[in-house]
Every structure is written in C-alpha cells, then in structure tokens.
Scaffold this active site. Structure first.
Site, PDB file in Angstrom:
ATOM      1  N   ARG A 122       0.843  -1.199   0.000  1.00 10.78           N
ATOM      2  CA  ARG A 122       0.000   0.000   0.000  1.00 10.78           C
ATOM      3  C   ARG A 122       0.878   1.249   0.000  1.00 10.78           C
ATOM      4  NH1 ARG A 122      -4.769  -2.210   3.099  1.00 10.78           N
ATOM      5  NH2 ARG A 122      -6.404  -2.020   1.565  1.00 10.78           N
ATOM      6  N   GLN A 127      -0.830   2.888  -5.545  1.00 10.09           N
ATOM      7  CA  GLN A 127      -2.215   3.209  -5.163  1.00 10.09           C
ATOM      8  C   GLN A 127      -3.222   2.793  -6.233  1.00 10.09           C
ATOM      9  OE1 GLN A 127      -2.517   7.286  -3.894  1.00 10.09           O
ATOM     10  NE2 GLN A 127      -2.360   6.677  -1.759  1.00 10.09           N
ATOM     11  N   ASP A 130      -4.346  -0.887  -5.953  1.00 19.04           N
ATOM     12  CA  ASP A 130      -4.787  -1.360  -4.644  1.00 19.04           C
ATOM     13  C   ASP A 130      -6.172  -2.022  -4.730  1.00 19.04           C
ATOM     14  OD1 ASP A 130      -5.429  -1.761  -2.011  1.00 19.04           O
ATOM     15  OD2 ASP A 130      -4.902   0.262  -1.347  1.00 19.04           O
ATOM     16  N   SER A 133      -8.344  -2.227  -1.479  1.00 18.89           N
ATOM     17  CA  SER A 133      -9.128  -1.018  -1.166  1.00 18.89           C
ATOM     18  C   SER A 133     -10.335  -0.906  -2.090  1.00 18.89           C
ATOM     19  CB  SER A 133      -8.260   0.239  -1.301  1.00 18.89           C
ATOM     20  OG  SER A 133      -7.351   0.305  -0.243  1.00 18.89           O
ATOM     21  N   TYR A 229      -0.789  -1.106   9.874  1.00 20.03           N
ATOM     22  CA  TYR A 229      -1.831  -2.130  10.058  1.00 20.03           C
ATOM     23  C   TYR A 229      -1.980  -2.460  11.540  1.00 20.03           C
ATOM     24  CZ  TYR A 229      -2.413  -3.291   5.157  1.00 20.03           C
ATOM     25  OH  TYR A 229      -2.720  -3.248   3.821  1.00 20.03           O
TER      26      TYR A 229
HETATM   27  P1  NAD Z   1      -7.850  -4.321   7.358  1.00 12.67           P
HETATM   28  O1  NAD Z   1      -8.907  -4.869   6.453  1.00 12.67           O
HETATM   29  O2  NAD Z   1      -6.610  -5.097   7.572  1.00 12.67           O
HETATM   30  O3  NAD Z   1      -8.506  -4.049   8.798  1.00 12.67           O
HETATM   31  C1  NAD Z   1      -9.692  -3.318   8.929  1.00 12.67           C
HETATM   32  C2  NAD Z   1      -9.662  -2.512  10.188  1.00 12.67           C
HETATM   33  O4  NAD Z   1      -9.745  -3.361  11.330  1.00 12.67           O
HETATM   34  C3  NAD Z   1      -8.391  -1.681  10.380  1.00 12.67           C
HETATM   35  O5  NAD Z   1      -8.736  -0.326  10.461  1.00 12.67           O
HETATM   36  C4  NAD Z   1      -7.823  -2.214  11.689  1.00 12.67           C
HETATM   37  O6  NAD Z   1      -7.195  -1.208  12.449  1.00 12.67           O
HETATM   38  C5  NAD Z   1      -9.073  -2.733  12.364  1.00 12.67           C
HETATM   39  N1  NAD Z   1      -8.814  -3.658  13.486  1.00 12.67           N
HETATM   40  C6  NAD Z   1      -7.924  -4.680  13.568  1.00 12.67           C
HETATM   41  N2  NAD Z   1      -7.974  -5.264  14.777  1.00 12.67           N
HETATM   42  C7  NAD Z   1      -8.939  -4.621  15.474  1.00 12.67           C
HETATM   43  C8  NAD Z   1      -9.474  -4.766  16.782  1.00 12.67           C
HETATM   44  N3  NAD Z   1      -9.021  -5.689  17.630  1.00 12.67           N
HETATM   45  N4  NAD Z   1     -10.437  -3.925  17.162  1.00 12.67           N
HETATM   46  C9  NAD Z   1     -10.900  -2.972  16.317  1.00 12.67           C
HETATM   47  N5  NAD Z   1     -10.447  -2.776  15.077  1.00 12.67           N
HETATM   48  C10 NAD Z   1      -9.471  -3.591  14.657  1.00 12.67           C
HETATM   49  O7  NAD Z   1      -7.452  -2.861   6.933  1.00 12.67           O
HETATM   50  P2  NAD Z   1      -7.616  -2.070   5.567  1.00 12.67           P
HETATM   51  O8  NAD Z   1      -8.988  -1.557   5.490  1.00 12.67           O
HETATM   52  O9  NAD Z   1      -7.147  -2.920   4.466  1.00 12.67           O
HETATM   53  O10 NAD Z   1      -6.614  -0.854   5.813  1.00 12.67           O
HETATM   54  C11 NAD Z   1      -5.810  -0.811   6.945  1.00 12.67           C
HETATM   55  C12 NAD Z   1      -4.771   0.251   6.904  1.00 12.67           C
HETATM   56  O11 NAD Z   1      -4.172   0.434   5.628  1.00 12.67           O
HETATM   57  C13 NAD Z   1      -5.314   1.555   7.260  1.00 12.67           C
HETATM   58  O12 NAD Z   1      -4.315   2.199   7.993  1.00 12.67           O
HETATM   59  C14 NAD Z   1      -5.508   2.241   5.956  1.00 12.67           C
HETATM   60  O13 NAD Z   1      -5.591   3.625   6.080  1.00 12.67           O
HETATM   61  C15 NAD Z   1      -4.272   1.792   5.285  1.00 12.67           C
HETATM   62  N6  NAD Z   1      -4.343   1.929   3.856  1.00 12.67           N
HETATM   63  C16 NAD Z   1      -3.396   2.667   3.230  1.00 12.67           C
HETATM   64  C17 NAD Z   1      -3.454   2.839   1.856  1.00 12.67           C
HETATM   65  C18 NAD Z   1      -2.431   3.650   1.153  1.00 12.67           C
HETATM   66  O14 NAD Z   1      -1.705   4.363   1.771  1.00 12.67           O
HETATM   67  N7  NAD Z   1      -2.309   3.534  -0.133  1.00 12.67           N
HETATM   68  C19 NAD Z   1      -4.455   2.248   1.127  1.00 12.67           C
HETATM   69  C20 NAD Z   1      -5.405   1.476   1.806  1.00 12.67           C
HETATM   70  C21 NAD Z   1      -5.330   1.309   3.175  1.00 12.67           C
END
Ligand code: NAD
Length: 382
Positions: A122, A127, A130, A133, A229
């Site tokens: 990511r 981007q 992705d 996302s 993460y």
């Molecule tokens: P994911 O599907 O791995 O997890 C979903 C959410 O579950 C996350 O927000 C995580 O913090 C939360 N989670 C995990 N354990 C938990 C718990 N015990 N209690 C409550 N919540 C909990 O995550 P995702 O949606 O794929 O994205 C995660 C991270 O990646 C985020 O920081 C997001 O902003 C980042 N991201 C960055 C980019 C980028 O920079 N290009 C793109 C997409 C996502």
C-alpha cells in the site's frame, strides 16, 4: 503475448478480471487479449463489447489456458485450471496466499509466476493497483444497504405531520477502508454512526466522516505495526474493547463489523452476550467471515437469528455489485500489468518494490517468505 481472461467459476461470482475499457488499453499496448465466452456477462459486458475493444473470444477454456502468457483472474484458479495452464505462465488475482498457502502448490509444480493482489504494497506508487481497497470500498457500501433493507425501520431522521421518526443508529467495528465506506454510506442515508478501531489514525477519519469515535483505554499498548496495520492484541486489551462495544451495540439498529489483522484470524469483537443484549429487529453484518468473523455467532454465508437479532456474514459482497467492482478491479490489474509488460513483452523485475513483494511463486520457488514459512510449518506438523 497473450493475456487471458476466463469466466470466473466460483459459485456466486459475477465479477470479471478485465472490463472492455481495460482490454482496449492493453490491445493498444500491443498485447493480445483473449476472453472466454460469457466472461463479462455477470458484469453486464457481452462478448461483443469485448470484441469491439479488440479482444478475441473463445469458448475453448482448455485451449485458452494452454496458450496463456498472463492469466488475469479475480479468484485463484481451480486446481484443474492451474494444471492446464501453460507451464511458466503468469497468474494474477486474489490468490489468498496467507489464508490457503497450500492451494498454490500446483502453481509451483507448473513453474507459474503467481502474483497475489492482496500483497501489493500500500505505497503511493501502487495506489492505482490497490485491489483490496477497491473491493473494500464496494463491500463497505453494500453492507450498509443490506442492513438498511433488513431493519424494520428507516435510516433518516424525519419530521412528519404524524410525528418525528428518529434516525437509525449504526455501529461500525473496524474503521479501515470497508468500515470508513460503511460510515460514509450510513451517514449519507441519515443514520447516527459510531465506530471503533484500535488504530489512533482511524479516530480522525471517523470524525471527518461525521461519525463518533469510541475510545478505549488500552493502557498505551502498541496497536499497529510499522506499515500502519493493526496487530493482534492481548485478550486483556481485547476485553476492554469488547465491553465498550457491547454497551454501544445495545442501542444500535445495525452493527457492521469490518475488523481484520492481516494474515491472522479476525478479532472477535461482538460476543454472544453482546448480541443477546441487542435490540430485537437489529442486524449484524459481519464482513470478516472469511477469516473467522468478528461476531461470535456469525457463520460464513449464512443468516442466523438469535433472540430477534439477525446476523449476516456474507463472503463475497463485492460480487453483488459486479459492474463497479469489476471496473475498479480491472483498472487495478491494468495498472499492475503496466509494471510487467514493456513494449508488448513480459519483463518481470523482481527488484521492483511492487512486483517483488506481491509475487508468491517464481521460477519453481516460493519467493514470498511468509508463505514459504507457513507451508514449511504445515508440512512439519504431524
Ligand atoms: P484491514 O482490512 O486489515 O482491517 C480493517 C480494520 O480493522 C483496520 O482499520 C484495523 O485497524 C481494524 N482492526 C484490527 N484489529 C482490530 C481490533 N481488535 N479492534 C478494532 N479494530 C481492529 O485494513 P484495511 O482496510 O485494508 O486498511 C488498513 C490500513 O491500511 C489503514 O491504515 C488504511 O488507512 C491503510 N491503507 C493505506 C493505503 C495507502 O496508503 N495507499 C491504502 C489502503 C489502506
């Protein structure tokens, strides 16, 4: 060079890996695109649409596999398809390497180069690729619509001559990409939204979407890795979160759970007791069923009723909005293919900081260390 798109065979799958607009771009870059008859129908794209975009259509699946240089897929191809594919070909798709690493062993035997879109880093440069996302966006949106259609009340606050209708209350657990899209969608429909996550950055994002963020004192423990993460928490820390969640779930009409820890079982956030305390007619949509679920009662792809609460745990919500999920995915794949194809030829640069990390098997080796370690562990288990 032949890029091949097959009809996805997994039950309930309506997405297609490449849409005609992407095919047009690939053909313009001197790549031959071959599409299996009917591959796009689930996403409302006919063979004719693909032909007009420059693709060749064939009903000979085995023939297509035998001539494949790059297979653009949504789901991991079946073992039968992996066995039929031309030796040394490239396969790209949601290959689930961390959930089911052993299922990629046939790819190793066929000397395939496999890329799992789940592992595309990511980073800013990637981007446009992705796919996680993209799908999470669709899933978060659809989860709210499912919930809104199931509860016995409306979402928005309405002032009518017959009195005031209060807004629905939505609780979102896990404010990653899917959770944030769920919050935004629920807010657009007029619900009052609360959300919980263990990452500090998620709090600001929830607030910016008009949700309230539930804060838990986890005693200052580390909750995320260097990549941003979430990490697995101790049972004690989890219990603190669970208490707060149970308290807020009581008032909720819809609880959407979207909490994941990459490569691990989904955290259990909504306990049986918490569901027992929820209102009759309320609905839980568990979006983490494929990795074990965030709700103790959810069962993958089943609808459970418990004390007047309905619990849904759909496994492939993205496939229920096939046009847009295919469109986004197709653009993600096309951007990724741009890294592999130079002047119409396949050129795999394993030193590339997007190509290398997303590769699982290459030249007869498992090149992803995590997947290799998981396979070694499973082989050494009695
Ligand atoms: P994911 O599907 O791995 O997890 C979903 C959410 O579950 C996350 O927000 C995580 O913090 C939360 N989670 C995990 N354990 C938990 C718990 N015990 N209690 C409550 N919540 C909990 O995550 P995702 O949606 O794929 O994205 C995660 C991270 O990646 C985020 O920081 C997001 O902003 C980042 N991201 C960055 C980019 C980028 O920079 N290009 C793109 C997409 C996502």
């Amino acid at each position: 060079m032949n890029v091949v798109v097959l009809r996805e065979k997994q039950p309930g799958e309506a997405r297609v890996a490449l849409m005609p607009d992407s095919v047009r771009k690939l053909v313009a870059s001197r790549v031959a695109v071959h599409v299996e008859t009917g591959a796009g129908l689930g996403a409302a794209r006919t063979d004719r649409d693909y032909e007009e975009a420059g693709a060749r259509i064939s009903s000979d699946r085995a023939g297509l596999l035998g001539a494949t240089d790059i297979l653009a897929a949504v789901n991991r191809p079946s073992t039968v398809d992996l066995e039929r594919i031309k030796s040394g070909a490239v396969v790209i798709g949601f290959l689930r390497p961390l959930d089911e690493p052993a299922a990629l062993l046939p790819a190793l035997q066929k000397n395939l180069t496999t890329f799992a879109v789940e592992l595309i880093p990511r980073i800013t440069r990637a981007q446009a690729m992705d796919a996680l996302s993209s799908m999470a966006t669709v899933v978060g949106y659809k989860a709210v619509l499912l919930g809104a259609a199931r509860i016995p009340r409306m979402f928005p606050l309405l002032m009518t001559a017959a009195g005031t209708v209060p807004p629905a209350r939505v609780l979102v657990l896990g404010a990653g990409v899917a959770g944030l899209q769920a919050i935004a969608t629920a807010r657009r429909l007029g619900a009052v939204v609360e959300a919980y996550d263990v990452r500090a950055a998620a709090g600001e994002q929830v607030l910016s979407l008009g949700g309230a963020f539930l804060k838990v004192d986890l005693g200052g423990i580390k909750t995320e890795d260097a990549g941003g993460y979430a990490i697995e928490l101790s049972e004690e820390a989890m219990n603190r979160g669970r208490e707060l969640i149970a308290e807020h779930a009581r008032a909720a009409d819809v609880v959407i759970t979207a909490a994941q820890v990459p490569g691990k079982r989904a955290p259990l956030l909504l306990t049986e007791e918490a569901v027992r305390r929820m209102k009759r007619g309320s609905v839980v949509i568990d979006l983490s069923a494929s990795t074990g679920g965030n709700c103790a009662l959810s069962e993958p792809d089943k609808e459970i009723e418990s004390g007047g609460v309905t619990i849904l745990a759909p496994l492939n919500l993205a496939a229920t909005i096939p046009v847009h999920s295919s469109q986004l995915y197709s653009r993600n794949l096309t951007a990724f293919l741009g890294l592999l194809i130079k002047d119409g030829e396949l050129q795999i640069d394993m030193q590339d900081n997007v190509v290398g990390p997303s590769c699982i098997t290459h030249q007869g080796q498992i090149v992803n260390e995590r997947v290799a370690a998981m396979l070694t562990a499973s082989v050494s288990q009695p």
